[in-house]
Design a protein around this motif. Structure first.
Motif, PDB file in Angstrom:
ATOM      1  N   UNK A  14       0.848  -1.280  -0.133  1.00 64.21           N
ATOM      2  CA  UNK A  14       0.011   0.038   0.065  1.00 64.21           C
ATOM      3  C   UNK A  14       0.812   1.126  -0.039  1.00 64.21           C
ATOM      4  N   UNK A  15       0.621   2.183  -1.012  1.00 61.49           N
ATOM      5  CA  UNK A  15       1.227   3.510  -0.872  1.00 61.49           C
ATOM      6  C   UNK A  15       2.049   3.222  -1.922  1.00 61.49           C
ATOM      7  N   UNK A  16       2.409   2.267  -2.585  1.00 59.87           N
ATOM      8  CA  UNK A  16       3.607   1.919  -3.686  1.00 59.87           C
ATOM      9  C   UNK A  16       3.105   2.388  -4.919  1.00 59.87           C
ATOM     10  N   UNK A  17       3.755   2.018  -6.090  1.00 53.83           N
ATOM     11  CA  UNK A  17       3.612   2.588  -7.500  1.00 53.83           C
ATOM     12  C   UNK A  17       4.023   1.232  -8.320  1.00 53.83           C
ATOM     13  N   UNK A  18       3.035   1.222  -9.412  1.00 56.04           N
ATOM     14  CA  UNK A  18       3.383   0.327 -10.428  1.00 56.04           C
ATOM     15  C   UNK A  18       3.179   1.031 -11.884  1.00 56.04           C
ATOM     16  N   UNK A  19       3.633   0.493 -12.976  1.00 55.18           N
ATOM     17  CA  UNK A  19       3.294   1.085 -14.094  1.00 55.18           C
ATOM     18  C   UNK A  19       2.900  -0.316 -15.039  1.00 55.18           C
ATOM     19  N   UNK A  20       1.781  -0.081 -15.661  1.00 53.02           N
ATOM     20  CA  UNK A  20       1.293  -1.177 -16.551  1.00 53.02           C
ATOM     21  C   UNK A  20       1.428  -0.584 -18.025  1.00 53.02           C
ATOM     22  N   UNK A  21       1.734  -1.569 -18.773  1.00 53.69           N
ATOM     23  CA  UNK A  21       2.020  -1.370 -20.330  1.00 53.69           C
ATOM     24  C   UNK A  21       0.981  -1.993 -21.066  1.00 53.69           C
ATOM     25  N   UNK A  65      -6.636  11.473  -9.706  1.00 50.68           N
ATOM     26  CA  UNK A  65      -5.394  12.082  -8.882  1.00 50.68           C
ATOM     27  C   UNK A  65      -4.490  11.145  -8.359  1.00 50.68           C
ATOM     28  N   UNK A  66      -4.588   9.630  -8.902  1.00 56.85           N
ATOM     29  CA  UNK A  66      -3.601   8.658  -8.390  1.00 56.85           C
ATOM     30  C   UNK A  66      -2.914   8.171  -9.504  1.00 56.85           C
ATOM     31  N   UNK A  67      -3.797   7.850 -10.535  1.00 52.80           N
ATOM     32  CA  UNK A  67      -3.419   7.173 -11.793  1.00 52.80           C
ATOM     33  C   UNK A  67      -3.212   8.256 -12.800  1.00 52.80           C
ATOM     34  N   UNK A  68      -2.258   7.932 -13.859  1.00 55.36           N
ATOM     35  CA  UNK A  68      -2.005   8.614 -15.116  1.00 55.36           C
ATOM     36  C   UNK A  68      -1.951   7.756 -16.220  1.00 55.36           C
ATOM     37  N   UNK A  69      -2.815   8.025 -17.140  1.00 53.15           N
ATOM     38  CA  UNK A  69      -2.907   7.182 -18.437  1.00 53.15           C
ATOM     39  C   UNK A  69      -1.913   8.075 -19.553  1.00 53.15           C
ATOM     40  N   UNK A  70      -1.385   7.374 -20.419  1.00 54.21           N
ATOM     41  CA  UNK A  70      -0.397   8.014 -21.325  1.00 54.21           C
ATOM     42  C   UNK A  70      -0.235   7.029 -22.635  1.00 54.21           C
ATOM     43  N   UNK A  71       0.076   7.634 -23.688  1.00 54.30           N
ATOM     44  CA  UNK A  71       0.351   6.805 -24.760  1.00 54.30           C
ATOM     45  C   UNK A  71       1.568   7.453 -25.675  1.00 54.30           C
ATOM     46  N   UNK A  72       2.236   6.398 -26.142  1.00 54.56           N
ATOM     47  CA  UNK A  72       3.363   6.596 -26.969  1.00 54.56           C
ATOM     48  C   UNK A  72       3.314   6.247 -28.419  1.00 54.56           C
ATOM     49  N   UNK A  73       2.944   7.017 -29.126  1.00 59.04           N
ATOM     50  CA  UNK A  73       2.716   6.369 -30.465  1.00 59.04           C
ATOM     51  C   UNK A  73       3.529   5.909 -31.356  1.00 59.04           C
ATOM     52  N   UNK A  74       4.829   6.484 -31.095  1.00 60.35           N
ATOM     53  CA  UNK A  74       5.899   5.676 -31.781  1.00 60.35           C
ATOM     54  C   UNK A  74       6.145   4.187 -31.531  1.00 60.35           C
ATOM     55  N   UNK A  75       5.610   3.886 -30.161  1.00 59.92           N
ATOM     56  CA  UNK A  75       5.891   2.519 -29.909  1.00 59.92           C
ATOM     57  C   UNK A  75       4.576   1.861 -29.775  1.00 59.92           C
ATOM     58  N   UNK A  76       3.475   2.416 -29.981  1.00 57.28           N
ATOM     59  CA  UNK A  76       2.041   1.866 -30.123  1.00 57.28           C
ATOM     60  C   UNK A  76       1.843   1.252 -28.794  1.00 57.28           C
ATOM     61  N   UNK A  77       1.994   1.871 -27.873  1.00 58.84           N
ATOM     62  CA  UNK A  77       1.874   1.522 -26.368  1.00 58.84           C
ATOM     63  C   UNK A  77       1.141   2.658 -25.581  1.00 58.84           C
ATOM     64  N   UNK A  78       0.356   1.954 -24.719  1.00 57.32           N
ATOM     65  CA  UNK A  78      -0.310   2.860 -23.689  1.00 57.32           C
ATOM     66  C   UNK A  78       0.006   2.470 -22.105  1.00 57.32           C
ATOM     67  N   UNK A  79       0.435   3.409 -21.475  1.00 59.34           N
ATOM     68  CA  UNK A  79       0.541   3.036 -20.016  1.00 59.34           C
ATOM     69  C   UNK A  79      -0.374   3.558 -19.128  1.00 59.34           C
ATOM     70  N   UNK A  80      -0.154   2.872 -17.867  1.00 56.51           N
ATOM     71  CA  UNK A  80      -1.169   3.178 -16.770  1.00 56.51           C
ATOM     72  C   UNK A  80      -0.008   3.658 -15.612  1.00 56.51           C
ATOM     73  N   UNK A  81       0.399   4.662 -15.024  1.00 58.85           N
ATOM     74  CA  UNK A  81       1.118   4.964 -13.939  1.00 58.85           C
ATOM     75  C   UNK A  81       0.155   4.883 -12.934  1.00 58.85           C
ATOM     76  N   UNK A  82       0.370   4.137 -11.770  1.00 60.66           N
ATOM     77  CA  UNK A  82      -0.574   3.919 -10.500  1.00 60.66           C
ATOM     78  C   UNK A  82       0.367   4.320  -9.665  1.00 60.66           C
ATOM     79  N   UNK A  83      -0.235   5.282  -8.786  1.00 59.38           N
ATOM     80  CA  UNK A  83       0.602   5.760  -7.753  1.00 59.38           C
ATOM     81  C   UNK A  83      -0.341   5.650  -6.349  1.00 59.38           C
ATOM     82  N   UNK A  84       0.177   5.792  -5.094  1.00 64.69           N
ATOM     83  CA  UNK A  84      -0.640   5.801  -3.995  1.00 64.69           C
ATOM     84  C   UNK A  84      -1.721   4.621  -3.984  1.00 64.69           C
ATOM     85  N   UNK A  85      -0.862   3.485  -4.290  1.00 61.56           N
ATOM     86  CA  UNK A  85      -2.082   2.302  -4.567  1.00 61.56           C
ATOM     87  C   UNK A  85      -2.640   1.788  -3.253  1.00 61.56           C
TER      88      UNK A  85
END
Length: 113
Positions: A14-21, A65-85
């Motif tokens: 709890x309170x940690x972070x993960x990033x999904x791709x 306020x805790x998760x952030x979604x982003x996409x990198x088009x040149x990599x055809x990848x979407x990310x989900x940064x999860x903080x304060x889990x």
């Protein structure tokens, strides 16, 4: 045929972070809004976040306020940064290509001390 490939799940305190791709084929990535859903045992699948081709985002109330979604088009990848889990964030997280209605296979996120 696998269209969306997720990675990055795991066990975190709890309170940690993960990033999904989520990696997609170029044709899918360029023509879809991309996003994430999650499903905990015994619960319905829940919307987490979405990002459209222009970078516009939308989030479920429980992750704002805790998760952030982003996409990198040149990599055809979407990310989900999860903080304060939190423990209640534990679920299988699924990548979604909205227009083509594709789902990824899911990746497990467990938040536990």
């Amino acid at each position: 045929q696998v269209q969306l490939v997720e990675s990055g799940g795991g066990l975190v305190q709890p309170g940690g972070s993960l990033r999904l791709s989520c990696a997609a084929s170029r044709s899918i990535f360029s023509s879809n809004a991309m996003g994430w859903y999650r499903q905990a045992p015994g619960k319905q699948r829940e919307f987490v976040a979405l990002i459209d081709a222009d970078g516009g985002t939308n989030y479920g109330d429980s992750v704002k306020g805790r998760f952030t979604i982003s996409r990198v088009n040149v990599k055809n990848t979407v990310y989900l940064q999860m903080n304060s889990l939190k423990v209640e964030d534990s679920a299988v997280y699924y990548c979604r290509a909205f227009q083509d209605a594709y789902w990824g296979q899911g990746t497990q996120v467990t938040v536990s001390s």
